[in-house]
Scaffold this active site. Structure first.
Site, PDB file in Angstrom:
ATOM      1  N   ASP A   1      15.118 -43.025  -6.408  1.00 39.95           N
ATOM      2  CA  ASP A   1      15.001 -42.030  -7.468  1.00 39.95           C
ATOM      3  C   ASP A   1      16.326 -41.820  -8.191  1.00 39.95           C
ATOM      4  OD1 ASP A   1      16.298 -40.618  -5.340  1.00 39.95           O
ATOM      5  OD2 ASP A   1      14.358 -39.870  -4.669  1.00 39.95           O
TER       6      ASP A   1
ATOM      7  N   GLU B   1       7.093 -34.281  -5.012  1.00 37.90           N
ATOM      8  CA  GLU B   1       6.925 -32.911  -4.547  1.00 37.90           C
ATOM      9  C   GLU B   1       5.486 -32.680  -4.086  1.00 37.90           C
ATOM     10  OE1 GLU B   1       9.493 -31.369  -4.044  1.00 37.90           O
ATOM     11  OE2 GLU B   1      10.822 -31.063  -5.746  1.00 37.90           O
TER      12      GLU B   1
ATOM     13  N   ASP C   1       9.796 -29.262   2.448  1.00 34.73           N
ATOM     14  CA  ASP C   1       8.408 -29.069   2.013  1.00 34.73           C
ATOM     15  C   ASP C   1       7.580 -30.338   2.173  1.00 34.73           C
ATOM     16  OD1 ASP C   1       9.513 -30.613   0.027  1.00 34.73           O
ATOM     17  OD2 ASP C   1       9.097 -29.216  -1.618  1.00 34.73           O
TER      18      ASP C   1
END
Length: 259
Positions: A66, A142, A135
């Site tokens: 990324d 995400e 998370d």
């Protein structure tokens, strides 16, 4: 999926380096690199093996997971710069063969398509290193990312920006947007290695390894992969219901079976 519970971050780093060293001994290896704190011990061990044992990266090609959108490659916290500081500048890999998405591209969507095509053109990534967010995100996928997503622009959650603020002067300097390999792109790698340390990652690790396959925990896509290995320390493993089984399986692993 193989889960290996290790005694320390150093043991995790040695196991990861073993896997990468085996790939690097092959012809035209393609290695997937990650940034952040999780891979650092492994990179340190790979650098040591290069300097002391002659492990060579000279014939390797590398792809990053990324990059921040809008951050200049010259910025010290761009992943283009970070991976050079943490690994590339210390081994014999050709920097021109270390590829990352261009966060300054005029057309970000087209840049993402180009990046996926570049990975496909070399036959895919042989081994991909992954960290995991608190998370459950991997790369910058995400929660609620499509399980079949390809490389694309993404908006970071506030939690991820807060987690990454330690690398910047303040959270205000953390970009809101990134380019990331998608979960579908990551799954094309031949071998996935996920590493995690510390109690702060325990819930995410448990959800990824033993929870349902679900977009709310992007790392759970490892459950679909035919060759995924998870290296965790005792603290990161503390939420695993089947921890005793993972220890038993590893203790009785046959000598012929590698990671």
């Amino acid at each position: 999926m193989e889960v290996v519970i290790c005694s320390s971050a150093e043991q995790i780093g040695a196991h990861v380096a073993d896997v990468y060293a085996e790939v690097l001994r092959g012809d035209d290896p393609v290695i997937g690199l990650a940034t952040g704190s999780s891979p650092l011990v492994a990179y340190g061990e790979l650098i040591r093996r290069h300097r002391e044992d002659g492990l060579s990266f000279a014939h390797a090609t590398a792809f990053l997971l990324d990059e921040y959108a809008g951050l200049a490659r010259s910025h010290p916290e761009s992943y283009h710069a970070v991976i050079r500081r943490e690994l590339v500048d210390h081994v014999d890999i050709d920097p021109a063969r270390v590829h990352s998405p261009d966060g300054e591209a005029h057309d970000l969507a087209e840049e993402c398509r180009r990046y996926d095509a570049a990975i496909e053109a070399v036959g895919g990534v042989d081994v991909q290193l992954l960290g995991i967010g608190t998370d459950g995100h991997i790369g910058f996928n995400e929660p609620m990312s499509s399980l079949s997503s390809r490389t694309r622009p993404k908006t970071l959650t506030q939690q991820t920006r807060e987690d990454n603020a330690r690398f910047f002067d303040s959270i205000d300097d953390v970009p809101h947007h990134v380019l990331t390999q998608g979960l579908g792109t990551i799954r094309t790698a031949h071998h996935l290695l996920l590493v995690a340390t510390g109690a702060g990652k325990a819930d995410a690790v448990a959800a990824a390894v033993e929870g349902p396959l679900a977009a709310r925990c992007p790392a759970s896509i490892l459950q679909l992969h035919p060759h995924a290995t998870v290296f965790v320390d005792e603290a990161a493993a503390s939420g695993l219901e089947y921890a005793d089984y993972y220890r038993y399986a590893y203790a009785h692993k046959p000598a012929w079976q590698t990671f």
